[in-house]
Design an enzyme around this catalytic site. Sequence first.
Site, mmCIF file in Angstrom:
data_model
loop_
_atom_site.group_PDB
_atom_site.id
_atom_site.type_symbol
_atom_site.label_atom_id
_atom_site.label_comp_id
_atom_site.label_asym_id
_atom_site.label_seq_id
_atom_site.Cartn_x
_atom_site.Cartn_y
_atom_site.Cartn_z
ATOM 1 N N ARG A 75 0.827 -0.947 -0.224
ATOM 2 C CA ARG A 75 0.093 0.343 0.321
ATOM 3 C C ARG A 75 1.172 1.289 -0.136
ATOM 4 O O ARG A 75 1.310 1.018 0.909
ATOM 5 C CB ARG A 75 -1.151 0.034 1.133
ATOM 6 C CG ARG A 75 -1.946 1.065 0.955
ATOM 7 C CD ARG A 75 -3.070 1.067 2.341
ATOM 8 N NE ARG A 75 -3.460 -0.303 2.612
ATOM 9 C CZ ARG A 75 -4.450 -0.799 3.571
ATOM 10 N NH1 ARG A 75 -3.886 0.183 5.139
ATOM 11 N NH2 ARG A 75 -5.199 -1.644 3.511
ATOM 12 N N ARG A 144 -2.130 6.331 9.828
ATOM 13 C CA ARG A 144 -2.167 5.936 8.668
ATOM 14 C C ARG A 144 -2.295 6.404 7.646
ATOM 15 O O ARG A 144 -1.971 7.384 7.945
ATOM 16 C CB ARG A 144 -3.686 5.176 8.315
ATOM 17 C CG ARG A 144 -4.078 3.966 8.715
ATOM 18 C CD ARG A 144 -2.180 2.623 8.797
ATOM 19 N NE ARG A 144 -3.215 1.211 9.330
ATOM 20 C CZ ARG A 144 -4.098 0.851 9.075
ATOM 21 N NH1 ARG A 144 -4.429 0.699 8.130
ATOM 22 N NH2 ARG A 144 -3.978 -0.843 9.751
ATOM 23 N N LYS A 208 -4.350 0.534 14.880
ATOM 24 C CA LYS A 208 -4.676 1.232 13.929
ATOM 25 C C LYS A 208 -5.162 2.785 14.046
ATOM 26 O O LYS A 208 -5.751 2.911 15.000
ATOM 27 C CB LYS A 208 -5.147 1.089 12.156
ATOM 28 C CG LYS A 208 -6.538 0.825 13.073
ATOM 29 C CD LYS A 208 -6.493 -0.218 11.232
ATOM 30 C CE LYS A 208 -7.718 -1.487 11.368
ATOM 31 N NZ LYS A 208 -8.005 -2.331 9.859
ATOM 32 N N LYS A 210 -6.380 6.367 12.361
ATOM 33 C CA LYS A 210 -6.604 7.347 11.114
ATOM 34 C C LYS A 210 -7.066 8.612 11.415
ATOM 35 O O LYS A 210 -9.075 8.838 11.981
ATOM 36 C CB LYS A 210 -7.709 6.489 10.573
ATOM 37 C CG LYS A 210 -8.025 4.515 9.878
ATOM 38 C CD LYS A 210 -8.625 4.087 9.280
ATOM 39 C CE LYS A 210 -7.972 2.503 9.421
ATOM 40 N NZ LYS A 210 -8.535 1.440 8.488
ATOM 41 N N CYS A 429 -14.715 -3.561 -1.259
ATOM 42 C CA CYS A 429 -13.648 -3.708 -1.008
ATOM 43 C C CYS A 429 -12.687 -4.411 -1.697
ATOM 44 O O CYS A 429 -13.747 -5.401 -3.311
ATOM 45 C CB CYS A 429 -13.772 -3.966 0.535
ATOM 46 S SG CYS A 429 -14.527 -5.904 0.587
ATOM 47 N N CYS A 435 -8.018 -11.194 -0.503
ATOM 48 C CA CYS A 435 -7.347 -10.749 1.076
ATOM 49 C C CYS A 435 -8.236 -11.919 2.542
ATOM 50 O O CYS A 435 -8.834 -12.501 1.852
ATOM 51 C CB CYS A 435 -8.651 -9.602 1.568
ATOM 52 S SG CYS A 435 -8.762 -9.455 3.380
ATOM 53 N N CYS A 474 -16.537 -8.914 4.415
ATOM 54 C CA CYS A 474 -16.628 -9.290 5.796
ATOM 55 C C CYS A 474 -16.793 -7.575 6.443
ATOM 56 O O CYS A 474 -16.653 -6.964 5.987
ATOM 57 C CB CYS A 474 -14.847 -10.217 6.102
ATOM 58 S SG CYS A 474 -13.698 -8.606 7.087
ATOM 59 N N CYS A 478 -13.988 -2.125 5.455
ATOM 60 C CA CYS A 478 -13.284 -1.451 4.675
ATOM 61 C C CYS A 478 -13.396 -0.229 3.720
ATOM 62 O O CYS A 478 -12.791 0.759 3.167
ATOM 63 C CB CYS A 478 -12.209 -1.928 4.013
ATOM 64 S SG CYS A 478 -11.220 -2.960 5.168
HETATM 65 C C1 HEM Z 1 -10.675 -5.012 11.631
HETATM 66 C C2 HEM Z 1 -10.580 -4.178 10.738
HETATM 67 C C3 HEM Z 1 -9.829 -4.343 9.732
HETATM 68 C C4 HEM Z 1 -9.112 -5.378 9.097
HETATM 69 C C5 HEM Z 1 -8.696 -6.548 10.253
HETATM 70 C C6 HEM Z 1 -8.796 -4.302 7.688
HETATM 71 C C7 HEM Z 1 -7.894 -5.768 6.902
HETATM 72 C C8 HEM Z 1 -7.759 -5.088 5.678
HETATM 73 C C9 HEM Z 1 -6.926 -6.054 4.504
HETATM 74 C C10 HEM Z 1 -5.951 -7.316 4.812
HETATM 75 C C11 HEM Z 1 -7.482 -5.722 3.852
HETATM 76 C C12 HEM Z 1 -6.610 -6.309 2.433
HETATM 77 C C13 HEM Z 1 -7.099 -5.999 1.357
HETATM 78 C C14 HEM Z 1 -6.349 -6.309 -0.039
HETATM 79 O O1 HEM Z 1 -6.309 -5.302 -0.401
HETATM 80 O O2 HEM Z 1 -6.378 -8.016 -0.469
HETATM 81 C C15 HEM Z 1 -7.620 -3.795 4.059
HETATM 82 C C16 HEM Z 1 -7.909 -3.589 3.236
HETATM 83 C C17 HEM Z 1 -8.180 -1.877 3.619
HETATM 84 N N1 HEM Z 1 -8.972 -1.273 4.335
HETATM 85 FE FE1 HEM Z 1 -9.036 -2.738 5.717
HETATM 86 N N2 HEM Z 1 -9.011 -3.521 7.502
HETATM 87 C C18 HEM Z 1 -10.279 -3.191 8.398
HETATM 88 C C19 HEM Z 1 -10.995 -2.406 8.605
HETATM 89 C C20 HEM Z 1 -10.735 -0.866 8.284
HETATM 90 C C21 HEM Z 1 -11.476 -0.407 8.151
HETATM 91 C C22 HEM Z 1 -12.691 0.061 9.106
HETATM 92 C C23 HEM Z 1 -11.564 1.248 7.047
HETATM 93 C C24 HEM Z 1 -11.927 2.208 6.947
HETATM 94 C C25 HEM Z 1 -13.234 2.536 6.572
HETATM 95 C C26 HEM Z 1 -10.797 0.605 6.351
HETATM 96 C C27 HEM Z 1 -9.805 0.902 5.240
HETATM 97 C C28 HEM Z 1 -9.451 -0.030 4.517
HETATM 98 C C29 HEM Z 1 -8.932 -0.070 2.690
HETATM 99 C C30 HEM Z 1 -9.358 1.875 2.425
HETATM 100 C C31 HEM Z 1 -8.063 -1.035 2.474
HETATM 101 C C32 HEM Z 1 -8.048 -1.535 1.105
HETATM 102 C C33 HEM Z 1 -8.263 -1.260 -0.056
HETATM 103 C C34 HEM Z 1 -10.345 -0.505 -0.701
HETATM 104 O O3 HEM Z 1 -10.137 -0.059 -1.142
HETATM 105 O O4 HEM Z 1 -10.839 -1.729 -0.684
HETATM 106 N N3 HEM Z 1 -10.264 -1.028 6.875
HETATM 107 N N4 HEM Z 1 -8.043 -4.318 4.955
HETATM 108 S S1 SF4 Z 2 -13.570 -5.249 4.682
HETATM 109 FE FE1 SF4 Z 2 -13.005 -7.897 4.839
HETATM 110 S S2 SF4 Z 2 -12.747 -8.759 2.919
HETATM 111 FE FE2 SF4 Z 2 -13.210 -6.832 2.331
HETATM 112 S S3 SF4 Z 2 -10.585 -5.855 2.161
HETATM 113 FE FE3 SF4 Z 2 -11.281 -5.680 4.453
HETATM 114 S S4 SF4 Z 2 -10.259 -7.512 6.055
HETATM 115 FE FE4 SF4 Z 2 -10.732 -7.803 3.567
#
Ligand code: HEM
Ligand code: SF4
Length: 584
Positions: A75, A144, A208, A210, A429, A435, A474, A478
């Site tokens: 990223r 972040r 994290k 934000k 997402c 993922c 899930c 995200c």
């Molecule tokens: C426990 C909470 C979370 C975990 C463990 C988590 C984990 C991850 C993982 C593993 C990815 C990579 C997916 C891939 O590129 O294959 C990802 C992508 C992403 N996550 Fe999270 N995430 C969480 C919550 C959030 C939240 C609440 C936000 C924003 C409000 C966020 C923003 C993003 C963004 C911007 C990406 C990039 C892909 C996209 O635009 O969908 N994440 N996250």
């Molecule tokens: S919402 Fe869940 S499935 Fe989608 S990118 Fe985030 S961790 Fe992965």
Amino acid sequence: MSEERKPAANEGIKTRSNYLRGTIAEGLADSSTGAMSEDDQQLLKFHGTYQQDDRDLRAKRRKHKLEKAYSFMVRIRVPGGVVTPAQWLQTDLLANRYANGTIKLTTRQAFQFHGIIKSNLKRTLKEINQAAMDTIAACGDVNRNVMCNPNPYLSEVHAQVLKLARDISNHLTPQTRAYHELWLDGGKISSGEEESEPIYGKTYLPRKFKITIAVPPSNDVDIYANCLSFIAIVGDGKLAGFNVAVGGGMGSTHGNQATYPRLADVIGFCTPEQVVDVAEKVVLVQRDFGDRTDRKHARFKYTVDDHGADWILAKINEYLGYELGPVRPFVFEDNGDRYGWVEDRSGNSHLTVFVQGGRVLDTPSYPLLSGLREIARVHDGDFRLTANQNLIIANVAAANRPQIEKLLGQYGIQDSHLKSALRLNSLACVALPTCGLALAEAERYLPDLLTELEEIIEENGLRHDAITIRMTGCPNGCARPFIAEIGLVGRAPGRYNVYLGGGFAGQRLSKLFLESVPGEGLKALLAPIITRYAKERHGGERFGDFCIRAGYVAATVQGADFHQNIQPEAFAKALQIGSIPPTP
Ligand code: HEM
Ligand code: SF4
């Protein structure tokens, strides 16, 4: 009886890591496996990369007794979402050279690469840095990417606000030299030298963190879903300062009532000069009071809920040594993007281009990646990543616009006006296949679902009526599904929890309407609701508001209330899929 709770395992990993080094160097050199050790995987996040594996290939590789098809997601941080054409070209080059030939524009204004194998990881990070971009703190328990409304047309104060986003980002970047040492061939720190992390300390943050900056009336960065936000207050064309909002977040776990999405509270006001200081002190409050024993309860939103917003404000004031001022009035109209060309007072133009699911790639019918490459070669303004996974070709000088328009035409890029407003307000997402947390498809499935839903939209004359719809694989959320008017959250392969009633400007949480709906049932489930909305809405009434007024869901207040009160009547109606009377 109060019991002393043990710190979460990641706290030990951080403490032992020698400021994020761990055994990453050794792991990278080990060519016997495409993976890294468990502990180093946690540390790699701080460097901007996640170990993943291609889940589509798991079964086949298991059958052939091969290790999983490991690769890395990388990223790139883009504070405020602004990159130069040269940086765009470098990103494109690296996507083709080391990743899977695509660029993901994320919902937090970052670039993501997928499919980078371990032996190419160092090269990729080094070449990203050669283009004056970086990946440090793109993931991990730190602040972040700092987001900022990216549309220079929308406000005269934009340049000022963007600068503050970059200042916050720089100020909160980890100081460890591990990043330079590991990826940029920086010299090793000598044994007598002390390393220090003045803001974070050895264990960084509990989870994290934000930060966003919004310029009303646009809430495109979704301030209510972030830990700390600054809402610009503009008077007479001048930036007066910012309201401060704390404690927003999306992630939850299915069936775990102790986890829930939460909207940020707007608690005070600060001047532009105070912004960086306020950001630092809020981070320090979370560093000192966040829960380090349970990672599912470690986000700042829980710190705010556990102690109360008043206590948090008092603590922030104490750390600041002065008081935040009273909240000033502001109004958000929406959290979407404004498509098409706009011209600003200086005569420069800006074009917001719709990018489905944020995925920039070439397909036989739509060579978007190639088209943007050609545009970057002649463009002398900049590119802006929006919080809605779209792209602004910004600051196009009048003299340059004809050649950009010609390229847009040649590659078929400027067609957002032909799309439904539902599609233009959709987010997905990444989910499968990369993922590791995905329970169901998102980015690969939402476009097809939208095609199905567009039939209903067309039948009801709603092509130009914006409805926000967001799908995630899930409940980590995200793509911020819990503040969409329609939120679809993966529950199991092919099944989604359906949430309704989110606020059109991202100001209200949605609520669970029906659990575990099979993908093929979604159109039938939503059709009667959309139809009734078209027929029964009051003038200007938004879809999310209608869903509450019509009784499909109750408005969510805050916190654990999110999981409760699944209205039995709503269930009863929903279960008769297809038999709900479209209109009384
Ligand atoms: C426990 C909470 C979370 C975990 C463990 C988590 C984990 C991850 C993982 C593993 C990815 C990579 C997916 C891939 O590129 O294959 C990802 C992508 C992403 N996550 Fe999270 N995430 C969480 C919550 C959030 C939240 C609440 C936000 C924003 C409000 C966020 C923003 C993003 C963004 C911007 C990406 C990039 C892909 C996209 O635009 O969908 N994440 N996250
Ligand atoms: S919402 Fe869940 S499935 Fe989608 S990118 Fe985030 S961790 Fe992965």
